[in-house]
Design a protein around this motif. Structure first.
Motif, PDB file in Angstrom:
ATOM      1  N   ILE A 207       0.815  -1.222   0.000  1.00 14.91           N
ATOM      2  CA  ILE A 207       0.000   0.000   0.000  1.00 14.91           C
ATOM      3  C   ILE A 207       0.845   1.267   0.000  1.00 14.91           C
ATOM      4  N   ARG A 208       1.820   1.365   0.878  1.00 19.84           N
ATOM      5  CA  ARG A 208       2.573   2.621   0.985  1.00 19.84           C
ATOM      6  C   ARG A 208       3.364   2.954  -0.292  1.00 19.84           C
ATOM      7  N   PRO A 209       4.155   2.016  -0.850  1.00 15.08           N
ATOM      8  CA  PRO A 209       4.874   2.370  -2.083  1.00 15.08           C
ATOM      9  C   PRO A 209       3.947   2.662  -3.260  1.00 15.08           C
ATOM     10  N   VAL A 210       2.845   1.910  -3.361  1.00 14.90           N
ATOM     11  CA  VAL A 210       1.907   2.161  -4.463  1.00 14.90           C
ATOM     12  C   VAL A 210       1.168   3.478  -4.250  1.00 14.90           C
ATOM     13  N   GLN A 211       0.833   3.770  -3.008  1.00  8.68           N
ATOM     14  CA  GLN A 211       0.210   5.062  -2.703  1.00  8.68           C
ATOM     15  C   GLN A 211       1.072   6.217  -3.200  1.00  8.68           C
TER      16      GLN A 211
ATOM     17  N   PHE B   8      -8.379  -2.181   6.066  1.00 10.93           N
ATOM     18  CA  PHE B   8      -7.688  -2.015   7.357  1.00 10.93           C
ATOM     19  C   PHE B   8      -6.295  -1.429   7.163  1.00 10.93           C
ATOM     20  N   ALA B   9      -5.528  -2.016   6.256  1.00 11.32           N
ATOM     21  CA  ALA B   9      -4.170  -1.521   6.021  1.00 11.32           C
ATOM     22  C   ALA B   9      -4.209  -0.086   5.486  1.00 11.32           C
ATOM     23  N   PHE B  10      -5.173   0.203   4.616  1.00  7.73           N
ATOM     24  CA  PHE B  10      -5.281   1.553   4.057  1.00  7.73           C
ATOM     25  C   PHE B  10      -5.622   2.568   5.147  1.00  7.73           C
ATOM     26  N   SER B  11      -6.441   2.162   6.109  1.00 12.34           N
ATOM     27  CA  SER B  11      -6.846   3.095   7.170  1.00 12.34           C
ATOM     28  C   SER B  11      -5.653   3.614   7.960  1.00 12.34           C
ATOM     29  N   LYS B  12      -4.591   2.817   8.028  1.00  9.91           N
ATOM     30  CA  LYS B  12      -3.400   3.230   8.776  1.00  9.91           C
ATOM     31  C   LYS B  12      -2.613   4.319   8.045  1.00  9.91           C
ATOM     32  N   THR B  13      -2.984   4.596   6.806  1.00 10.16           N
ATOM     33  CA  THR B  13      -2.284   5.620   6.020  1.00 10.16           C
ATOM     34  C   THR B  13      -3.164   6.844   5.771  1.00 10.16           C
ATOM     35  N   LEU B  14      -4.325   6.910   6.417  1.00 11.99           N
ATOM     36  CA  LEU B  14      -5.264   8.004   6.148  1.00 11.99           C
ATOM     37  C   LEU B  14      -4.684   9.377   6.468  1.00 11.99           C
ATOM     38  N   ALA B  15      -3.764   9.425   7.428  1.00 12.19           N
ATOM     39  CA  ALA B  15      -3.175  10.719   7.795  1.00 12.19           C
ATOM     40  C   ALA B  15      -2.481  11.385   6.615  1.00 12.19           C
TER      41      ALA B  15
ATOM     42  N   ALA C 227     -11.873   5.784   1.118  1.00 12.05           N
ATOM     43  CA  ALA C 227     -10.828   6.021   2.113  1.00 12.05           C
ATOM     44  C   ALA C 227     -11.418   6.170   3.511  1.00 12.05           C
ATOM     45  N   CYS C 228     -12.447   6.994   3.640  1.00 13.05           N
ATOM     46  CA  CYS C 228     -13.028   7.253   4.961  1.00 13.05           C
ATOM     47  C   CYS C 228     -13.705   6.009   5.544  1.00 13.05           C
ATOM     48  N   TYR C 229     -14.362   5.234   4.698  1.00 16.04           N
ATOM     49  CA  TYR C 229     -15.047   4.048   5.200  1.00 16.04           C
ATOM     50  C   TYR C 229     -14.086   2.916   5.549  1.00 16.04           C
TER      51      TYR C 229
ATOM     52  N   SER D 219     -12.536   3.482  21.404  1.00 13.33           N
ATOM     53  CA  SER D 219     -11.166   3.987  21.423  1.00 13.33           C
ATOM     54  C   SER D 219     -10.857   4.753  20.132  1.00 13.33           C
ATOM     55  N   VAL D 220     -10.194   5.879  20.275  1.00 14.25           N
ATOM     56  CA  VAL D 220      -9.864   6.744  19.133  1.00 14.25           C
ATOM     57  C   VAL D 220      -8.442   6.445  18.665  1.00 14.25           C
ATOM     58  N   ASP D 221      -8.300   6.224  17.356  1.00 13.36           N
ATOM     59  CA  ASP D 221      -6.985   5.933  16.802  1.00 13.36           C
ATOM     60  C   ASP D 221      -6.682   6.873  15.642  1.00 13.36           C
ATOM     61  N   SER D 222      -5.572   6.631  14.976  1.00  8.63           N
ATOM     62  CA  SER D 222      -5.133   7.507  13.888  1.00  8.63           C
ATOM     63  C   SER D 222      -6.151   7.633  12.755  1.00  8.63           C
ATOM     64  N   PRO D 223      -6.783   6.532  12.285  1.00 11.81           N
ATOM     65  CA  PRO D 223      -7.785   6.685  11.227  1.00 11.81           C
ATOM     66  C   PRO D 223      -8.934   7.618  11.609  1.00 11.81           C
ATOM     67  N   ALA D 224      -9.436   7.477  12.837  1.00 14.74           N
ATOM     68  CA  ALA D 224     -10.534   8.342  13.284  1.00 14.74           C
ATOM     69  C   ALA D 224     -10.103   9.803  13.330  1.00 14.74           C
ATOM     70  N   LEU D 225      -8.884  10.041  13.794  1.00 16.11           N
ATOM     71  CA  LEU D 225      -8.360  11.411  13.850  1.00 16.11           C
ATOM     72  C   LEU D 225      -8.125  11.967  12.448  1.00 16.11           C
ATOM     73  N   SER D 226      -7.690  11.105  11.534  1.00 15.02           N
ATOM     74  CA  SER D 226      -7.426  11.550  10.156  1.00 15.02           C
ATOM     75  C   SER D 226      -8.677  12.122   9.505  1.00 15.02           C
ATOM     76  N   ILE D 227      -9.832  11.554   9.844  1.00 13.29           N
ATOM     77  CA  ILE D 227     -11.088  11.990   9.250  1.00 13.29           C
ATOM     78  C   ILE D 227     -11.635  13.249   9.920  1.00 13.29           C
ATOM     79  N   THR D 228     -11.498  13.333  11.238  1.00 15.63           N
ATOM     80  CA  THR D 228     -12.132  14.428  11.982  1.00 15.63           C
ATOM     81  C   THR D 228     -11.276  15.675  12.128  1.00 15.63           C
ATOM     82  N   VAL D 229      -9.967  15.512  12.267  1.00 15.91           N
ATOM     83  CA  VAL D 229      -9.095  16.667  12.530  1.00 15.91           C
ATOM     84  C   VAL D 229      -9.181  17.756  11.448  1.00 15.91           C
TER      85      VAL D 229
END
Length: 380
Positions: free
Chosen positions: A151-155, A186-193, A221-223, A262-272
């Motif tokens: 995901i990361r290199p292709v992104q 799931f893996a994509f959600s970790k890169t939402l930031a 992305a958001c879902y 619990s709030v994690d990076s994906p949730a923050l990526s969408i709301t911040v």
């Protein structure tokens, strides 16, 4: 020694590697398969009608499927495909081979075809309709075989495509990014930031096709975020990115929510991003609600490192509210949120310091803790 020898003799043969050779020479491909691949590549290096090129490419791919992807390296086929991409006369053949390999062989050729993705993206804007049509088959085919670790290199390849000037490349880069998010949520959600700012910027593109592709990709992305408290607001959050005038209403909806998960990076990526826009609103009421949301969400972050990418922007924004709000009660709410964010930063700093600690110092700290908690235990 005798006991060990008897134990070794007692082992079942299937558990022993005594007679197994791991020499690299044992992994070479059959010379016949190498020759077959080279023969097919020789045909594809000339100008062929697309139907004939597809027939030849499929023959090549079936050999690769049988012999394994290593045959591509031993035959020089991978390097040859790169040369086909560089020559305008054989560009179509190169795309045809890439698509055929992904379709026939599958994920085993992922490391071979992914480096050709930038050339595929360029082909989306080619002046010939035939080339564009081939690219529209090859691009999605490549993404369909990717594993989560890619995901990361292709992104990054797709992010570069989104920054291109030609709208066709932008549109297809966004479409493939959405396909990637749908395939590995799931893996994509970790890169939402890093993904959401790029997609959000494309939603403001001047070309309608790009804006439409960006909006669809933003949904995928958001879902990918698994936070149930946030998921119900995703349509509102996306709408607020499209239309800033919707930010106050979206902030109001978020502030009336009781966050329990619990709030994690994906949730923050969408709301911040929406919260940062809310900090710039004129009404004190909206700014106060932003501070309430930040405080509530921050208290539900189990791992402070999840907040690290967002604090450099969020802390100064909340600090500004704590200084500038004229309403004492609202200012107090902002200060409370700022204190919570500062606590997260302290935890992050402590974690970073611990990671940077030399091994000898770590061992000394461990021994000191053992001595303090279990004085009867002797450490060697």
């Amino acid at each position: 020694m005798a006991g060990k020898e008897e134990e070794k003799k007692g082992l079942q043969k299937s558990y022993s590697f005594d007679n197994v050779s791991f020499a690299a020479g044992d992994l070479t491909c059959d010379a016949k398969d190498v020759g077959e691949v080279q023969k097919h590549m020789a045909k594809l290096q000339g100008e062929l009608a697309n139907d004939m090129a597809k027939f030849t490419a499929d023959d090549l791919s079936h050999v690769v499927k049988k012999a394994g992807p290593r045959v591509m390296t031993e035959s020089g086929a991978t390097e040859a495909i790169g040369k086909l991409f560089a020559d305008p006369k054989t560009l179509e053949n190169a795309i045809i081979i890439t698509e055929s390999l992904t379709r026939v062989v599958g994920s085993a050729v992922e490391p071979i075809v992914v480096p050709f993705l930038p050339q595929i993206l360029q082909a989306f804007a080619h002046k010939k309709a035939e080339v564009r049509a081939l690219a529209e088959e090859a691009g999605p085919a490549i993404v369909s075989i990717l594993c989560a670790w890619a995901i990361r290199p292709v992104q990054q390849i797709l992010f570069d495509g989104i920054k291109e000037t030609k709208w066709q490349i932008k549109m297809w880069s966004l479409a493939l990014l959405g396909q990637l998010a749908e395939k590995h949520p799931f893996a994509f959600s970790k890169t939402l930031a890093v993904a959401i700012p790029v997609i959000a910027e494309a939603m403001w593109d001047t070309k309608a096709q790009v804006k439409s592709a960006a909006a669809k990709t933003m949904e995928f992305a958001c879902y990918s975020c698994e936070n149930r408290d946030i998921k119900i607001f995703i349509p509102d959050l996306i709408a607020a990115i499209k239309a800033p005038e919707d930010v106050p209403e979206t902030v109001h909806k978020l502030s009336s929510t009781v966050f329990v998960q619990s709030v994690d990076s994906p949730a923050l990526s969408i709301t911040v991003p929406i919260l940062l826009r809310g900090c710039q609103e004129k009404k004190t009421e909206i700014k106060r609600k932003v501070a309430v949301i930040v405080d509530n969400m921050s208290k539900l972050i189990d791992d402070s490192r999840e907040a690290k990418p967002f604090l450099p922007e969020l802390m100064p924004a909340i600090a500004r509210l704590a200084d500038e709000l004229s309403d004492p009660e609202a200012r107090g709410v902002a200060n409370k949120a700022l204190k919570t964010l500062k606590n997260l930063q302290v935890q992050i700093d402590e974690t970073e310091q611990a990671k940077a600690m030399p091994p000898a110092v770590c061992m000394a700290a461990i021994l000191e803790t053992i001595s303090a908690t279990a004085p009867n235990v002797k450490c060697a």
